[in-house]
Scaffold this active site. Structure first.
Site, short mmCIF file in Angstrom:
data_model
loop_
_atom_site.label_atom_id
_atom_site.label_comp_id
_atom_site.label_asym_id
_atom_site.label_seq_id
_atom_site.Cartn_x
_atom_site.Cartn_y
_atom_site.Cartn_z
N TYR A 103 0.86 -1.18 0.00
CA TYR A 103 0.00 0.00 0.00
C TYR A 103 0.90 1.23 0.00
CZ TYR A 103 -3.55 3.31 1.76
OH TYR A 103 -4.40 4.38 1.94
N ASP B 181 -2.59 -1.29 -3.75
CA ASP B 181 -2.93 0.08 -4.11
C ASP B 181 -1.62 0.86 -4.24
OD1 ASP B 181 -3.81 2.66 -4.33
OD2 ASP B 181 -4.93 2.70 -2.44
#
Length: 257
Positions: free
Chosen positions: A108, A148
């Site tokens: 992330y 992400d």
């Protein structure tokens, strides 16, 4: 082998919206999750021991913030939660499960949209990650980086690309980093390998402002990035949008192993 990646925008919120019921139908080998916004004490037994899966997490020191995890039925031989960048590591942004023939990562990357300080940090992370991933690229162990990335690579990955050229996530330096990773170092953008020209169907994140989701004014921020040795084994890719568990959609990639 099926891998699903999803920024949950809170594991408790996504759970309440039915994400685990949907996952029941997917028969995934690995489920990589990001932004769980929880510590271990916040997780129910069902979240920790979901179905036949064992869960592994990297939690942020800060409560209710960041954090990544992986659900799998295969016991790893090694677990890595740090890459050597202290602030990044303290925010629970990296988790790697290592096997004899494969390494799966839930990652992330930080957003820089909240201000200059976080954008500076984001650039520090990118500067550290590129040589790190170049080194991992040179190793014999195939690796899949799921998560992400908080960067849109090209104009076709973003609905309103003209209006976002000066915004975090679509800055020229960020986009160049992606190009360097794919074209320079040789990592593979699995979704684009199969769908090089997809536009509106490729988005994985929508702002909560206005009617972005309803109008599909989206961004492609979520990726599965594969070691080049796996390039010919990427067989199918899809983004699930029939239900909404988060402001992100699950990205599903099937591999032939």
């Amino acid at each position: 082998m099926r891998i699903i990646t999803l920024n949950m925008n809170g594991i408790r919120s996504a759970s309440n919206k039915g994400v685990f019921s949907w996952l029941d139908s997917q028969a995934a080998d690995f489920i990589c999750v990001q932004e769980i916004k929880a510590h271990e004490s916040d997780l129910t037994d069902d979240m920790k021991q979901y179905g036949d899966y064992t869960s592994y997490f990297s939690f942020a020191e800060k409560k209710g913030y960041s954090g990544v995890g992986i659900y799998t039925k295969r016991k790893p031989i090694k677990i890595i939660r740090e890459i050597g960048l202290p602030l990044f590591d303290s925010e629970g942004r990296y988790l790697e499960l290592m096997y004899d023939n494969l390494s799966v990562v839930s990652i992330y990357l930080p957003s820089g949209s909240s201000g200059e300080e976080r954008q500076t940090f984001k650039f520090e992370v990118l500067d550290y990650l590129l040589p790190y991933l170049k080194k991992r690229r040179s190793e014999n162990l195939p690796m899949i980086l799921c998560g992400d990335i908080n960067i849109v690579h090209k104009e076709i990955d973003l609905k309103n690309y003209k209006g976002n050229k000066k915004n975090s996530g679509f800055l020229p330096e960020e986009r160049q980093w992606m190009t360097d990773l794919f074209e320079g170092v040789g990592w593979v953008d699995t979704y684009r390998k199969l769908y090089p020209d997809s536009t509106d169907a490729s988005y994985t994140w929508w702002s909560n402002r206005g009617e972005a989701y309803a109008k599909n004014v989206g961004w492609r921020l979520d990726y599965q990035i594969a070691h080049p040795s796996l390039e010919d084994q990427i067989v199918e890719a899809s983004i699930y949008k029939d239900e909404k568990f988060s402001d992100h959609a699950p990205l599903i990639i099937d591999y032939k192993l």
